[in-house]
Design an enzyme around this catalytic site. Structure first.
Site, mmCIF file in Angstrom:
data_model
loop_
_atom_site.group_PDB
_atom_site.id
_atom_site.type_symbol
_atom_site.label_atom_id
_atom_site.label_comp_id
_atom_site.label_asym_id
_atom_site.label_seq_id
_atom_site.Cartn_x
_atom_site.Cartn_y
_atom_site.Cartn_z
ATOM 1 N N MET A 15 0.811 -1.215 0.000
ATOM 2 C CA MET A 15 0.000 0.000 0.000
ATOM 3 C C MET A 15 0.845 1.266 0.000
ATOM 4 O O MET A 15 0.447 2.288 -0.540
ATOM 5 C CB MET A 15 -0.925 0.008 1.227
ATOM 6 N N GLY A 16 2.009 1.226 0.629
ATOM 7 C CA GLY A 16 2.843 2.410 0.692
ATOM 8 C C GLY A 16 3.809 2.324 1.854
ATOM 9 O O GLY A 16 3.771 1.394 2.665
ATOM 10 N N SER A 17 4.685 3.309 1.939
ATOM 11 C CA SER A 17 5.662 3.333 3.023
ATOM 12 C C SER A 17 6.085 4.766 3.278
ATOM 13 O O SER A 17 5.899 5.652 2.438
ATOM 14 C CB SER A 17 6.878 2.469 2.685
ATOM 15 N N TYR B 224 9.058 6.987 6.169
ATOM 16 C CA TYR B 224 10.440 6.948 6.617
ATOM 17 C C TYR B 224 10.756 5.658 7.362
ATOM 18 O O TYR B 224 11.868 5.150 7.287
ATOM 19 C CB TYR B 224 10.740 8.142 7.524
ATOM 20 N N ASP C 103 3.717 15.330 12.370
ATOM 21 C CA ASP C 103 3.640 15.102 10.922
ATOM 22 C C ASP C 103 2.164 15.072 10.555
ATOM 23 O O ASP C 103 1.491 14.068 10.719
ATOM 24 C CB ASP C 103 4.326 13.786 10.553
#
Length: 493
Positions: free
Chosen positions: A144-146, A148, A278
């Protein structure tokens, strides 16, 4: 990159289907020693690496102590709770101080976190508690994503439910930069994994309808790293701002209302005022139309210490704000204000005013302006958002705005018009004009305001506010039976 992700997903599935350990490329996590096992000595850092093993140990201890702070205050002591035991075993021993072998030193079972607070009013109950057994026969693994530190995967459990798996990313910035600096793979693995452990603690301590649900976790050995950690969470869809700008105002308002409720919860959480350092759209997901925060490893509870207001400058790319310094030596409301201004600049300013009902725009503009100037806190902001919801859901926003039409419409029950669509914006359907209305009078008003509208079809479907969905049509040359719809056509014209 596409080839790499495909290979990663394929290996991920294979490792589970074979009943083996999680592959480190897909479910990496913390590297705590097993209970009763002393940490393995790490190789000395290479020449030129500043700080060496002592600096890395200091950073690990700092992150461990942060997790400890956030995990305190549960319903009972940690004894007998598997996650608490694991956390205690993570504590790095001091120089020359051997850690005694605990009496319960044995392989720990997986399961739910060991310190869940009692759910407060309005909080969701605990989700299904999943562990390693649930991951042995997953299917459809998808990257799905990443970021840091972590990578996220979507998998389907044997029962058919889809969940998200989070783990430390071996290709990630955090692990890579640490290994380059210290040359100690396992120590760096542990350092990165404490961020995942922190997020797991916060997901459980901050339970709320707009915080992603933690379903469970799994510790397994993986390649040369023992006890890698994978967290199992509710699955959400990424927040794509360009797509959101093309959705209906009602759905965009729901996202802003969700965010307002979340910020109110964070400002008054059991841990104190929590700020998201963040705060980008990628830190959130959508679950059935509701916005939920998913990334909490960069959250902070402590307010900023100060000696004067010059220490309380809240800096953003476009402008800065100076907040007062309290008599106790803390910047007043800095965590809350940081969250609120980020909500303004990333969400409210784009999603709230555009294509809103005209009678609601003055109130929406005041919300955007007040949050952009930090004139309100989260309490007042949420109160105004809830007021908008009440006006919209009750239909009060239509007072003095819906003119009585002189055009008569003929009602044709149990029927629909299958074709003769036209496009409008914003619409719930990209190929037709599908809008929500409060009542029949508003549907007539919408049709009268569209030059091409000659008829409309009222469905039995409703939106999250209870409003009915209506198709607006260019004509009625073909009317067919449909027991779930009612057609209205202009009597003349």
């Amino acid at each position: 990159m596409r080839r790499r992700r495909a290979a990663v997903a394929a290996g991920f599935c294979a490792s589970f289907l074979l009943g083996s350990v999680l592959n480190v490329l897909f479910a990496p996590g913390s590297e705590p020693p097993r209970p009763g096992q002393s940490p393995e000595p790490s190789p000395a850092p290479g020449p030129g690496r500043r700080g060496g093993r002592g600096e890395l140990a200091r950073q690990i201890r700092a992150r461990y102590e942060e997790v400890q702070r956030y995990s305190r205050g549960g319903p009972g002591p940690g004894a007998g709770r598997p996650e608490r035991r694991r956390l205690m075993d993570l504590a790095p021993g001091g120089p020359g101080l051997p850690r005694p072998r605990p009496p319960w030193a044995r392989p720990l079972s997986d399961g739910a976190p060991g310190w869940p607070p009692a759910p407060g009013p309005g909080s969701p109950g605990p989700g299904p508690r999943l562990g390693c057994a649930a991951l042995r026969n997953v299917s459809g693994a998808q990257y799905m994503g990443s970021g840091y530190t972590k990578a996220v995967y979507r998998v389907r459990l044997p029962g058919g439910a889809a969940v998200a798996l989070k783990a430390v990313d071996f290709s990630g910035h955090d692990l890579g930069s640490c290994v380059r600096e210290f040359g100690v793979r396992r120590g760096c693995y542990r350092l990165a994994a404490h961020k995942l452990l922190k997020e797991m603690v916060l997901l459980e301590r901050l339970r709320h309808p707009n915080v992603l649900q933690l379903y469970g976790y799994c510790y397994q050995d993986s390649e040369d790293i023992p006890d890698t950690l994978t967290t199992i969470t509710e699955l959400g869809a990424p927040v794509e701002m360009i797509q959101l700008l093309q959705t209906s105002w009602e759905d965009r308002f729901r996202i802003c209302l969700s965010l307002g409720r979340l910020l109110h919860h964070l400002a008054h959480s059991p841990l104190g005022s929590v700020t998201l350092l963040d705060f980008r759209p990628r830190q959130f997901v959508l679950v059935d139309g509701e916005l939920k925060v998913t990334d909490l490893d960069d959250a902070r509870v402590e307010e900023t210490p100060c000696a004067g207001s010059t220490d309380c400058i809240l800096e953003f790319p476009a402008r800065n704000f100076t907040l007062p310094c309290s008599a106790q030596g803390w910047c007043e409301g800095m965590n809350e204000k940081r969250n609120l201004y980020n909500a303004y600049r990333f969400f409210f300013t784009y999603l709230l005013p555009h294509s809103a009902p005209p009678s609601l725009r003055p109130l929406l503009d005041s919300i955007v302006n007040a949050t952009g100037e930090l004139a309100w806190g989260v309490d007042e902001t949420l109160a105004q958002l809830e007021k908008v919801l009440h006006l919209y859901r009750s239909g009060q926003y239509l007072q003095n705005s819906t003119a009585s039409s002189s055009t008569e419409y003929q009602c044709i029950p149990d029927s629909t018009i299958p074709q003769e669509d036209y496009r409008c914006w914003p619409s719930y359907h990209h190929g037709s004009c599908l809008l929500s209305v409060f009542n029949l009078a508003e549907a007539v008003d919408v049709c009268e305001s569209h030059a091409q509208c000659r008829a409309f079809v009222v469905t039995n479907q409703t939106t999250w506010t209870g409003r009915q969905l209506v198709f607006f049509k260019t004509g009625w040359s073909q009317v067919v039976p449909d027991p779930n719809k009612t057609t209205y056509v202009k009597a003349s014209g």
